[in-house]
Design a protein around this motif. Structure first.
Motif, mmCIF file in Angstrom:
data_model
loop_
_atom_site.group_PDB
_atom_site.id
_atom_site.type_symbol
_atom_site.label_atom_id
_atom_site.label_comp_id
_atom_site.label_asym_id
_atom_site.label_seq_id
_atom_site.Cartn_x
_atom_site.Cartn_y
_atom_site.Cartn_z
ATOM 1 N N ARG A 18 0.815 -1.226 0.000
ATOM 2 C CA ARG A 18 0.000 0.000 0.000
ATOM 3 C C ARG A 18 0.848 1.275 0.000
ATOM 4 O O ARG A 18 0.551 2.217 -0.710
ATOM 5 C CB ARG A 18 -0.939 0.000 1.197
ATOM 6 N N LYS A 19 1.892 1.300 0.803
ATOM 7 C CA LYS A 19 2.736 2.507 0.887
ATOM 8 C C LYS A 19 3.768 2.476 -0.229
ATOM 9 O O LYS A 19 4.515 1.507 -0.364
ATOM 10 C CB LYS A 19 3.432 2.558 2.250
ATOM 11 N N PRO A 20 3.824 3.521 -1.058
ATOM 12 C CA PRO A 20 4.794 3.528 -2.162
ATOM 13 C C PRO A 20 6.235 3.385 -1.667
ATOM 14 O O PRO A 20 6.592 3.927 -0.618
ATOM 15 C CB PRO A 20 4.588 4.897 -2.817
ATOM 16 N N VAL A 21 7.021 2.679 -2.427
ATOM 17 C CA VAL A 21 8.427 2.453 -2.080
ATOM 18 C C VAL A 21 9.161 3.780 -1.903
ATOM 19 O O VAL A 21 10.009 3.909 -1.036
ATOM 20 C CB VAL A 21 9.110 1.584 -3.162
ATOM 21 N N ALA A 45 0.429 -2.693 12.345
ATOM 22 C CA ALA A 45 0.941 -1.319 12.259
ATOM 23 C C ALA A 45 0.208 -0.542 11.171
ATOM 24 O O ALA A 45 -0.123 0.631 11.364
ATOM 25 C CB ALA A 45 2.449 -1.332 11.985
ATOM 26 N N GLN A 46 -0.057 -1.202 10.055
ATOM 27 C CA GLN A 46 -0.786 -0.520 8.971
ATOM 28 C C GLN A 46 -2.214 -0.223 9.410
ATOM 29 O O GLN A 46 -2.727 0.866 9.157
ATOM 30 C CB GLN A 46 -0.813 -1.366 7.706
ATOM 31 N N ALA A 47 -2.865 -1.177 10.079
ATOM 32 C CA ALA A 47 -4.243 -0.970 10.543
ATOM 33 C C ALA A 47 -4.313 0.206 11.535
ATOM 34 O O ALA A 47 -5.273 0.965 11.533
ATOM 35 C CB ALA A 47 -4.788 -2.239 11.180
ATOM 36 N N ALA A 48 -3.282 0.333 12.366
ATOM 37 C CA ALA A 48 -3.271 1.409 13.361
ATOM 38 C C ALA A 48 -3.111 2.786 12.723
ATOM 39 O O ALA A 48 -3.565 3.783 13.283
ATOM 40 C CB ALA A 48 -2.147 1.173 14.370
ATOM 41 N N THR A 49 -2.462 2.844 11.560
ATOM 42 C CA THR A 49 -2.262 4.146 10.891
ATOM 43 C C THR A 49 -3.318 4.433 9.840
ATOM 44 O O THR A 49 -3.334 5.515 9.281
ATOM 45 C CB THR A 49 -0.869 4.210 10.222
ATOM 46 N N SER A 50 -4.197 3.460 9.567
ATOM 47 C CA SER A 50 -5.238 3.658 8.541
ATOM 48 C C SER A 50 -6.461 4.326 9.123
ATOM 49 O O SER A 50 -6.754 4.329 10.237
ATOM 50 C CB SER A 50 -5.651 2.333 7.930
#
Length: 157
Positions: free
Chosen positions: A43-46, A152-157
């Motif tokens: 999901r997060k661009p390189v 970690a991704q769920a927490a920042t989404s």
């Protein structure tokens, strides 16, 4: 060169998504397309990741993929290139932005071990070792590390 025409959005998306290519001698291994890239990584661009984060995430995927191929009597460890440092049974992994990746674990004698490595020097050899605790379920650190990335991704989404 091909005649494919892409929109600007498609070009940006293609640049942001991780690409992977592998070839193997054995036809059995050729079906192994390498690590499946979960959304929490793709999901997060390189271009928005530090070299340490990007090296960490890809190493976690290779680690999980290696563990998927192990039987219940083996766990993953890593060998060291150069010197007589032996192996490290991987029990944890992390990164320190912008450019450090670290591995935590134990050596063959059970001593606490940590490898701190610059991403430009990253070279990991995964090895299958007999379980540290026979009769117990094998330790699968790669799967736990991917779960941590997803949380970690769920927490920042």
């Amino acid at each position: 060169m091909d005649d494919t025409i892409s929109t600007a959005a498609e070009a940006i998306e293609a640049d942001a998504l991780p690409r992977l290519y592998e070839a193997h001698c054995s036809p059995d291994e050729s079906s192994n397309k390498g690590p499946n890239v979960p959304d929490c990584i793709a999901r997060k661009p390189v271009t928005q990741k530090s070299p340490a984060q990007w090296a960490y995430e890809r190493t976690v995927l290779y680690l999980r993929n290696f563990e998927e191929q192990l039987d219940n009597e083996h766990e993953v460890a890593m060998g060291f290139v150069g010197g007589n440092a032996g192996v490290l049974r991987i029990e944890g992994m992390g990164y320190f932005d912008p450019d450090i990746v670290t591995f935590y674990g134990t050596d063959a004698e059970g001593g606490r071990t940590q490898l701190v490595q610059h991403v430009s020097q990253l070279s990991v050899i995964f090895r299958a070792l007999p379980k540290a605790r026979p009769g117990k379920a094998p330790n699968r650190i790669g799967f736990r590390l991917v779960e941590d990335l997803e949380k970690a991704q769920a927490a920042t989404s």
